[in-house]
Design an enzyme around this catalytic site. Structure first.
Site, short mmCIF file in Angstrom:
data_model
loop_
_atom_site.label_atom_id
_atom_site.label_comp_id
_atom_site.label_asym_id
_atom_site.label_seq_id
_atom_site.Cartn_x
_atom_site.Cartn_y
_atom_site.Cartn_z
N LYS A 93 9.58 102.60 37.40
CA LYS A 93 9.74 102.67 36.02
C LYS A 93 10.90 103.97 35.42
O LYS A 93 10.67 104.82 36.36
CB LYS A 93 8.57 102.81 35.14
N TYR A 136 4.00 105.38 29.58
CA TYR A 136 2.44 105.34 29.99
C TYR A 136 1.71 105.31 28.59
O TYR A 136 0.89 104.61 28.62
CB TYR A 136 1.98 106.45 30.92
P1 NAD Z 1 13.65 113.06 42.02
O1 NAD Z 1 14.67 113.56 41.31
O2 NAD Z 1 12.79 113.82 42.77
O3 NAD Z 1 14.37 111.89 43.11
C1 NAD Z 1 15.47 111.18 42.95
C2 NAD Z 1 16.44 110.83 44.12
O4 NAD Z 1 17.50 109.97 43.68
C3 NAD Z 1 16.73 112.04 45.06
O5 NAD Z 1 16.47 111.84 46.29
C4 NAD Z 1 18.18 112.14 44.44
O6 NAD Z 1 18.77 112.93 45.83
C5 NAD Z 1 18.66 110.81 44.39
N1 NAD Z 1 19.68 110.62 43.68
C6 NAD Z 1 20.71 109.80 43.95
N2 NAD Z 1 21.72 109.89 42.93
C7 NAD Z 1 21.33 110.99 42.10
C8 NAD Z 1 21.93 111.43 41.05
N3 NAD Z 1 23.28 111.11 40.64
N4 NAD Z 1 21.26 112.46 40.33
C9 NAD Z 1 19.96 112.83 40.73
N5 NAD Z 1 19.35 112.25 41.89
C10 NAD Z 1 20.02 111.45 42.41
O7 NAD Z 1 12.97 111.77 41.16
P2 NAD Z 1 11.86 111.00 41.27
O8 NAD Z 1 10.60 111.97 40.60
O9 NAD Z 1 11.41 110.76 42.60
O10 NAD Z 1 11.76 109.78 40.53
C11 NAD Z 1 12.50 108.79 41.07
C12 NAD Z 1 12.04 107.43 40.33
O11 NAD Z 1 10.87 107.37 40.30
C13 NAD Z 1 12.24 107.56 38.69
O12 NAD Z 1 12.46 106.29 37.95
C14 NAD Z 1 10.98 107.93 38.05
O13 NAD Z 1 10.68 107.65 36.72
C15 NAD Z 1 9.93 107.21 39.19
N6 NAD Z 1 8.84 107.87 39.28
C16 NAD Z 1 7.65 107.01 39.00
C17 NAD Z 1 6.34 107.63 39.23
C18 NAD Z 1 5.30 106.93 39.27
O14 NAD Z 1 4.12 107.09 38.80
N7 NAD Z 1 5.47 105.39 39.00
C19 NAD Z 1 6.44 108.86 39.32
C20 NAD Z 1 7.37 109.53 39.76
C21 NAD Z 1 8.69 109.20 39.68
#
Ligand code: NAD
Length: 362
Positions: free
Chosen positions: A134, A218
């Protein structure tokens, strides 16, 4: 807790339906063809590293078999920790050749929101099932294209709304169906946290940042699931207290929804305020949850003294096990792409309302 649970079960037979959906109950009914589906995580950031990969060590119906990453330095760490074979390691360039890999059954897109559509569509075109985090995507058009790509390739698409797999959230969804307190009059819901980062995709419009798509879904889900209805009108206000950081996207969004039944909702989301609660006022009673959208410990109570406090071992493991089970048994997914799209329809209207400073019909 056991005492509370007993009170809850005695008082709320309606909510027994939430327990009946437990994967273990369902699993005994059918023997799956493949014992465990192989999952490849795309994007090895916070959520994959801290939540999904550890949860995939607990799942019964699926397992971590592959990774897709643009960060070569992460590969040996993940291979050593999770025993991932060389042939199951991909980068964003050779990702599409995953189509030839029988170890991988599901591709889980865990990238910034602006990349969800591209990678979901590429994943669907490999013939693998897709799970996508999401918010589903920044726009309705992208969500529709993602659903179409999965339909065209005859693969399933699930959105990572872990909370809908949580029996504590299913409890108030069941109240919306059974209406023990009459109609919903008012929902108040809030989801936010203080994000101290200054240069992350969450603060970048082009990458799909902004509080609304992130935590805001949420708060929105709280209103949609507690009413069991889709809103037909919204009024929204975007704001920031840190314009030096939040100049492209909103730090805080407040939005008010009207539903066809006459129910109303007042919702807030923020990257500047810690908040995590839901209150539903019905004609003849109320329901409160706090926390409401956490990874664990979601709990609450109702005006008739019912306690909502189901123990849940690991929300993400339950989500992935239930989604894997549905795929293996050709059953409907609990949270398909269409559900992600329903939220984004409202999110688009929220941005339009905030930009134009007027109510927007949905
Ligand atoms: P994050 O920034 O920690 O990780 C993002 C990943 O994408 C990294 O590994 C990064 O290297 C990669 N990436 C590739 N191309 C990129 C770019 N151009 N710019 C930035 N990063 C790039 O983010 P996250 O918190 O892991 O979130 C990732 C997804 O998961 C999002 O959609 C977020 O909403 C979702 N998420 C969901 C929950 C949940 O409870 N369901 C919790 C946290 C995150």
């Amino acid at each position: 807790m056991e005492n509370q649970r007993r009170i809850f079960i005695k008082k709320a037979g309606i909510i027994g339906a939430a327990i009946a959906f437990s994967p273990n109950v369902l699993l005994s009914a059918t023997a799956p063809k493949k014992e465990k589906l192989g999952v490849a995580l795309v994007g090895l950031g916070y959520y994959s590293t801290d939540l999904l990969a550890p949860a995939l060590q607990l799942t019964k119906n699926c397992e971590l078999k592959g990774i897709v990453t643009g960060s070569p330095e992460k590969i040996p760490i993940w291979q050593e920790k999770y025993g991932i074979e060389d042939k199951n390691v991909y980068n964003y360039g050779n990702f599409d050749s995953i189509s030839n890999n029988p170890d991988i059954d599901v591709i889980y897109v865990v990238l910034p929101p602006s990349m969800h559509a591209e990678y979901t569509i590429r994943a669907a075109n490999t013939g693998k099932h897709v799970w996508c985090e999401k918010p589903m995507a920044p726009s309705v058009a992208e969500c529709e294209a993602m659903i179409k790509a999965c339909d065209d390739n005859k693969v399933k698409l699930a959105i990572g709304y872990r909370c809908q797999h949580d029996p504590n959230i299913q409890a108030y969804m069941n109240v919306a169906k059974e209406r023990p307190f009459g109609k919903v009059k008012m929902v108040t819901s809030a989801a936010g946290y203080f994000d101290g980062r200054t240069n992350h995709w969450k603060q970048n419009k082009a990458l799909g940042g902004g509080a609304m798509g992130d935590m805001g879904v949420y708060a929105l889900q709280g209103a949609r699931l507690a009413t069991g209805e889709e809103p037909n009108s919204v009024m929204a206000q975007a704001s920031t207290t840190r314009p030096e950081i939040y100049h492209e996207v909103e730090e805080t969004m407040m939005f008010q929804l009207e539903f066809p039944s006459g129910a109303r909702a007042s919702c807030q989301t923020s990257f500047g305020i810690n908040m995590n609660h839901l209150q539903v006022n019905y004609e003849k009673g109320w329901l409160k949850m706090e926390p409401h959208s956490s990874y664990n410990g979601n709990n609450g109570s109702m005006s008739d003294s019912t306690i909502i406090n189901f123990p849940i071992e690991n929300q993400q493991a339950k989500q992935m096990d239930e989604d894997a089970w549905a795929i293996m048994n050709q059953e409907s997914l609990l949270v398909p792409g269409e559900e992600g799209l329903r939220d984004i329809r409202v999110v688009e209207a929220i941005y339009k309302s905030a930009n134009q400073n007027c109510a927007v019909k949905i």
